[in-house]
Design a protein around this motif. Sequence first.
Motif, PDB file in Angstrom:
ATOM      1  N   UNK A  60       0.819  -1.220   0.000  1.00 23.51           N
ATOM      2  CA  UNK A  60       0.000   0.000   0.000  1.00 23.51           C
ATOM      3  C   UNK A  60       0.853   1.270   0.000  1.00 23.51           C
ATOM      4  N   UNK A  61       2.171   1.114   0.119  1.00 20.46           N
ATOM      5  CA  UNK A  61       3.050   2.281   0.177  1.00 20.46           C
ATOM      6  C   UNK A  61       3.267   2.899  -1.203  1.00 20.46           C
ATOM      7  N   UNK A  62       3.397   4.227  -1.230  1.00 18.29           N
ATOM      8  CA  UNK A  62       3.685   4.945  -2.476  1.00 18.29           C
ATOM      9  C   UNK A  62       5.187   5.144  -2.663  1.00 18.29           C
ATOM     10  N   UNK A  63       5.992   4.612  -1.757  1.00 18.66           N
ATOM     11  CA  UNK A  63       7.442   4.806  -1.793  1.00 18.66           C
ATOM     12  C   UNK A  63       8.072   4.166  -3.025  1.00 18.66           C
ATOM     13  N   UNK A  64       9.036   4.863  -3.604  1.00 16.00           N
ATOM     14  CA  UNK A  64       9.828   4.347  -4.722  1.00 16.00           C
ATOM     15  C   UNK A  64      11.177   3.919  -4.162  1.00 16.00           C
ATOM     16  N   UNK A  65      11.362   2.622  -4.043  1.00 15.14           N
ATOM     17  CA  UNK A  65      12.596   2.058  -3.496  1.00 15.14           C
ATOM     18  C   UNK A  65      13.363   1.366  -4.616  1.00 15.14           C
ATOM     19  N   UNK A  66      14.649   1.646  -4.710  1.00 10.20           N
ATOM     20  CA  UNK A  66      15.472   1.072  -5.779  1.00 10.20           C
ATOM     21  C   UNK A  66      16.535   0.137  -5.221  1.00 10.20           C
ATOM     22  N   UNK A  67      16.867  -0.870  -6.019  1.00  7.95           N
ATOM     23  CA  UNK A  67      17.954  -1.774  -5.664  1.00  7.95           C
ATOM     24  C   UNK A  67      19.117  -1.547  -6.625  1.00  7.95           C
ATOM     25  N   UNK A  68      20.310  -1.504  -6.089  1.00  3.46           N
ATOM     26  CA  UNK A  68      21.532  -1.337  -6.863  1.00  3.46           C
ATOM     27  C   UNK A  68      22.436  -2.543  -6.610  1.00  3.46           C
TER      28      UNK A  68
END
Length: 227
Positions: A60-68
């Motif tokens: 439900x989160x709007x967070x944009x989380x990226x993996x590197x």
Amino acid sequence: MKKIKINRPEESSFNDIVLLLSAGFVVLFIMALIYVNPVAKIANIKKPITALITVTWPDESAADVDIWVMSPDGTITNYMVKNPKQSPISLDRDDLGSSNDTFFVDGEPVVVRKNYETVSFRFMQPGDYVSTIHYYNNISELEDGAIIPVNVRLESFDPSYKLKYETKTPIMLSYIKQEVIAVRWSVDHKGNIYNVSTSPFLSLIDTYHLKQKMDREEQEEIQGIER
């Protein structure tokens, strides 16, 4: 006048025993079928990849989380370079939080709330690998200042399935642009993953931008010589 038949106690006990035996035979028959034709386990399904990293956070989160991810030769895979040239590593899904949860089927919007990113490895060269998580953005004002819990899984599929790492407690992202270590590991010459850890921290974002700067300066220098 109708006669009423009264079952004797011994007849009732016999019927109960027959019923219990019948039920027992049915249960044993079902168990035998399951044993002969076991349900396929996900872990036994062959995959066309060597390993997979999966990062998840609340749907439900709007967070944009990226993996590197950085490979032993210094190549960095990220949302800007999802599949670097001559690299067996690829970012399969760049999740933007709630921004890319809407799909259209026959012209009708369908919302699928699943927050996750995956990086797959078709081959892993020997050496050390580093993976970090970056809290890139959040379009929701309701989550301003909210803690985003993130979980990480590292799975190996060659030659057989093995769960190499899984967060015991979620990684807590507390502010936008925060970068934290996801997992580090090493690969030997036989392709075995070992030495899995979550330290020390290395900023892949800083490393990437520094490399980009050095490449630009080198290119400018070459162009200056050619003039």
